[in-house]
Design a protein around this motif. Structure first.
Motif, PDB file in Angstrom:
ATOM      1  N   PRO A  74      -2.609  -7.150   6.253  1.00 48.18           N
ATOM      2  CA  PRO A  74      -2.603  -5.702   6.475  1.00 48.18           C
ATOM      3  C   PRO A  74      -1.712  -4.900   5.541  1.00 48.18           C
ATOM      4  O   PRO A  74      -1.849  -3.679   5.458  1.00 48.18           O
ATOM      5  N   VAL A  75      -0.786  -5.573   4.847  1.00 48.17           N
ATOM      6  CA  VAL A  75       0.140  -4.861   3.969  1.00 48.17           C
ATOM      7  C   VAL A  75      -0.314  -5.037   2.522  1.00 48.17           C
ATOM      8  O   VAL A  75      -0.448  -6.166   2.042  1.00 48.17           O
ATOM      9  N   PRO A  76      -0.561  -3.942   1.799  1.00 46.31           N
ATOM     10  CA  PRO A  76      -0.991  -4.084   0.406  1.00 46.31           C
ATOM     11  C   PRO A  76       0.021  -4.853  -0.433  1.00 46.31           C
ATOM     12  O   PRO A  76       1.226  -4.646  -0.308  1.00 46.31           O
ATOM     13  N   HIS A  77      -0.448  -5.743  -1.238  1.00 50.15           N
ATOM     14  CA  HIS A  77       0.363  -6.470  -2.219  1.00 50.15           C
ATOM     15  C   HIS A  77       1.418  -7.382  -1.594  1.00 50.15           C
ATOM     16  O   HIS A  77       2.376  -7.769  -2.265  1.00 50.15           O
ATOM     17  N   GLU A  78       1.265  -7.754  -0.331  1.00 50.34           N
ATOM     18  CA  GLU A  78       2.277  -8.602   0.299  1.00 50.34           C
ATOM     19  C   GLU A  78       2.056 -10.087   0.007  1.00 50.34           C
ATOM     20  O   GLU A  78       2.944 -10.902   0.258  1.00 50.34           O
ATOM     21  N   SER A  79       0.903 -10.440  -0.546  1.00 44.99           N
ATOM     22  CA  SER A  79       0.605 -11.846  -0.771  1.00 44.99           C
ATOM     23  C   SER A  79       1.177 -12.308  -2.108  1.00 44.99           C
ATOM     24  O   SER A  79       1.791 -11.546  -2.856  1.00 44.99           O
ATOM     25  N   HIS A  80       0.984 -13.584  -2.411  1.00 46.88           N
ATOM     26  CA  HIS A  80       1.470 -14.171  -3.651  1.00 46.88           C
ATOM     27  C   HIS A  80       0.905 -13.428  -4.862  1.00 46.88           C
ATOM     28  O   HIS A  80      -0.236 -12.979  -4.863  1.00 46.88           O
ATOM     29  N   PHE A  81       1.717 -13.305  -5.885  1.00 49.80           N
ATOM     30  CA  PHE A  81       1.359 -12.586  -7.105  1.00 49.80           C
ATOM     31  C   PHE A  81       0.975 -11.132  -6.818  1.00 49.80           C
ATOM     32  O   PHE A  81       0.206 -10.525  -7.554  1.00 49.80           O
TER      33      PHE A  81
ATOM     34  N   VAL B 238      -0.931  -9.824  -4.773  1.00 48.49           N
ATOM     35  CA  VAL B 238      -2.353  -9.586  -4.540  1.00 48.49           C
ATOM     36  C   VAL B 238      -2.523  -8.796  -3.247  1.00 48.49           C
ATOM     37  O   VAL B 238      -1.894  -9.092  -2.231  1.00 48.49           O
ATOM     38  N   ALA B 239      -3.372  -7.779  -3.280  1.00 48.18           N
ATOM     39  CA  ALA B 239      -3.724  -7.008  -2.095  1.00 48.18           C
ATOM     40  C   ALA B 239      -5.087  -7.460  -1.589  1.00 48.18           C
ATOM     41  O   ALA B 239      -5.963  -7.843  -2.372  1.00 48.18           O
ATOM     42  N   GLY B 240      -5.273  -7.412  -0.278  1.00 44.95           N
ATOM     43  CA  GLY B 240      -6.519  -7.887   0.314  1.00 44.95           C
ATOM     44  C   GLY B 240      -7.747  -7.216  -0.229  1.00 44.95           C
ATOM     45  O   GLY B 240      -8.800  -7.842  -0.410  1.00 44.95           O
ATOM     46  N   TYR B 241      -7.653  -5.918  -0.552  1.00 48.57           N
ATOM     47  CA  TYR B 241      -8.848  -5.174  -0.959  1.00 48.57           C
ATOM     48  C   TYR B 241      -9.327  -5.522  -2.363  1.00 48.57           C
ATOM     49  O   TYR B 241     -10.322  -4.976  -2.821  1.00 48.57           O
ATOM     50  N   PHE B 242      -8.649  -6.430  -3.032  1.00 49.56           N
ATOM     51  CA  PHE B 242      -9.163  -6.903  -4.317  1.00 49.56           C
ATOM     52  C   PHE B 242     -10.176  -8.037  -4.162  1.00 49.56           C
ATOM     53  O   PHE B 242     -10.817  -8.433  -5.140  1.00 49.56           O
TER      54      PHE B 242
ATOM     55  N   ASP C 163     -12.121  -7.604   3.895  1.00 51.39           N
ATOM     56  CA  ASP C 163     -10.956  -8.248   3.291  1.00 51.39           C
ATOM     57  C   ASP C 163      -9.635  -7.535   3.551  1.00 51.39           C
ATOM     58  O   ASP C 163      -8.565  -8.063   3.245  1.00 51.39           O
ATOM     59  N   TYR C 164      -9.696  -6.302   4.100  1.00 51.38           N
ATOM     60  CA  TYR C 164      -8.463  -5.546   4.302  1.00 51.38           C
ATOM     61  C   TYR C 164      -8.710  -4.507   5.390  1.00 51.38           C
ATOM     62  O   TYR C 164      -9.672  -3.739   5.292  1.00 51.38           O
ATOM     63  N   PRO C 165      -7.898  -4.470   6.436  1.00 52.15           N
ATOM     64  CA  PRO C 165      -8.123  -3.486   7.507  1.00 52.15           C
ATOM     65  C   PRO C 165      -7.859  -2.070   7.003  1.00 52.15           C
ATOM     66  O   PRO C 165      -6.715  -1.700   6.744  1.00 52.15           O
ATOM     67  N   PHE C 166      -8.899  -1.283   6.883  1.00 53.43           N
ATOM     68  CA  PHE C 166      -8.822  -0.003   6.181  1.00 53.43           C
ATOM     69  C   PHE C 166      -9.607   1.049   6.951  1.00 53.43           C
ATOM     70  O   PHE C 166     -10.783   1.267   6.699  1.00 53.43           O
TER      71      PHE C 166
END
Length: 410
Positions: free
Chosen positions: A324-331, A333-337, A380-383
């Protein structure tokens, strides 16, 4: 979208970067060996044509059931505790237009593969959605001085209108109406070109009439892909703006064909989001845009290398999916990509010789099929209430591109 916790360069440094030489006369003519070196995916059992078609059918059914009574897709409903910066109402006009255009593109692309009964329902939904799009695009504008989500609305509406116009063959009046709407959306992109060339959706630093903040590589690529299609149908757009947009993406390209997130990060090649794993969702779109606009450095080998990298290292995007948080993943990465990256991978496959496509089509379908939800959607991203719609639209279009020449089901 850009998470504000990402490192920002100072105004002074950014101004200095604008003065660095743009790609042009001194641009290398040969690629580094890094451009065609990378991992390859493990062998798979290719999905059958029937499996791919079944997923397309279920995705289409979701889009048909989810269409709103007025003909659009998506809304500002379903908020969560953490929502992206989206000033009302302009941001949501842009989001709804972009999502509706993507859904229409998906239905238009899928329509020839559907059974007669499903195609008839899709036809009705397309007609209704087309009417909505033509009636509501005029309200898509810059929401506030710092929020330019309208760029997404203009780009994807341009793409959707181009697909609708191809579908309207033999209907000259409708085609003329669609071409006029396409020209308006192209004019809006020209209006919101960034000072450095290309586009972004934020102008946090300046808020000027001509946006002065840093253009983003992937936003610029999205616009360029749509403009190439539209100009092929008769839309006019200033070549100097195309040239500036291309130069902007090239300034953000690294020797391995990773791309910086935005120009403000172009001098930080080892920053996580700029490295190959962080660029997985962007490199496909940027390579496609430059390839379609004639960049000889985006060779078949470069496209194949990055498709293989996407399939082999898909986990870097996958770990960000549904967070749910943009860019919180490794490298970062945001879910909406996730579906964005695979959508442009599907379009990139079409740039390859026809005999070389099946291997990549099979790998792409193999990734997308298991991710379909029980209701037929992909997300891919709760939006707000846009994520299932754009995710499904991008996945359906991607899977249609993965189908080979198979007879229409009866």
């Amino acid at each position: 979208m850009l998470c504000q916790k990402l490192m920002r360069l100072s105004v002074v440094v950014w101004a200095a970067l604008l003065l660095t030489p743009i790609a042009g006369a001194e641009e290398p003519t040969k690629n580094s060996p890094l451009a065609t070196q990378g991992p390859k995916p493990e062998a798979i059992v290719p999905p059958s044509a029937a499996q791919v078609q079944s997923a397309i059918d279920r995705g289409v059914d979701f889009l048909l059931a989810d269409q709103r009574p007025d003909g659009a897709w998506g809304s500002a409903e379903n908020t969560k505790g953490l929502n992206i910066f989206a000033p009302v109402p302009g941001s949501h006009y842009a989001f709804q237009a972009a999502v509706s255009a993507l859904a229409l593109s998906a239905l238009v692309n899928a329509e020839p593969t559907l059974t007669d009964e499903r195609a008839e329902r899709a036809d009705a939904a397309i007609e209704k959605g087309q009417t909505w799009l033509l009636e509501h695009l005029d309200r898509v504008r810059r929401a506030t001085p710092d929020a330019l989500y309208n760029v997404w609305g203009h780009s994807y509406s341009l793409q959707g209108l181009a697909d609708l116009r191809r579908r309207a063959e033999g209907k000259p009046e409708l085609q003329a109406t669609l071409l006029g709407a396409m020209q308006t959306q192209a004019d809006m992109l020209a209006r919101y070109e960034f000072v450095a060339g290309g586009w972004s959706y934020y102008d946090f630093d300046y808020g000027t009439q001509k946006p002065g903040d840093a253009p983003f590589s992937f936003t610029t690529a999205t616009a360029l892909v749509a403009l190439k299609d539209a100009m092929g149908q008769g839309v006019e757009f200033p070549q100097k703006m195309i040239d500036r947009a291309i130069a902007s993406i090239k300034r953000q390209r690294y020797p391995d064909f990773s791309y910086a997130y935005g120009e403000y990060l172009k001098m930080a090649p080892r920053y996580d989001i700029n490295r190959p794993a962080g660029s997985l969702g962007r490199s496909q779109a940027c390579n496609l845009a430059l390839r379609r606009w004639g960049d000889p450095r985006v060779t078949d080998a470069v496209i194949e290398t990055w498709l293989n990298r996407l399939f082999a290292r898909n986990g870097w995007l996958g770990m960000g999916r549904k967070r749910p948080v943009p860019h919180e993943s490794h490298f970062a990465v945001a879910g909406y990509f996730y579906y964005y990256g695979h959508y442009y991978a599907a379009l990139s496959i079409e740039e390859l010789p026809e005999q070389d496509r099946p291997y990549f089509q099979d790998h792409l379908a193999n990734i997308l099929l298991p991710l379909q939800e029980k209701d037929g959607s992909w997300w891919d991203y709760p939006f707000y209430n846009y994520h299932q719609q754009y995710g499904t639209a991008m996945a359906v279009t991607s899977l249609v591109k993965c189908q080979r020449n198979t007879p229409k089901p009866q």
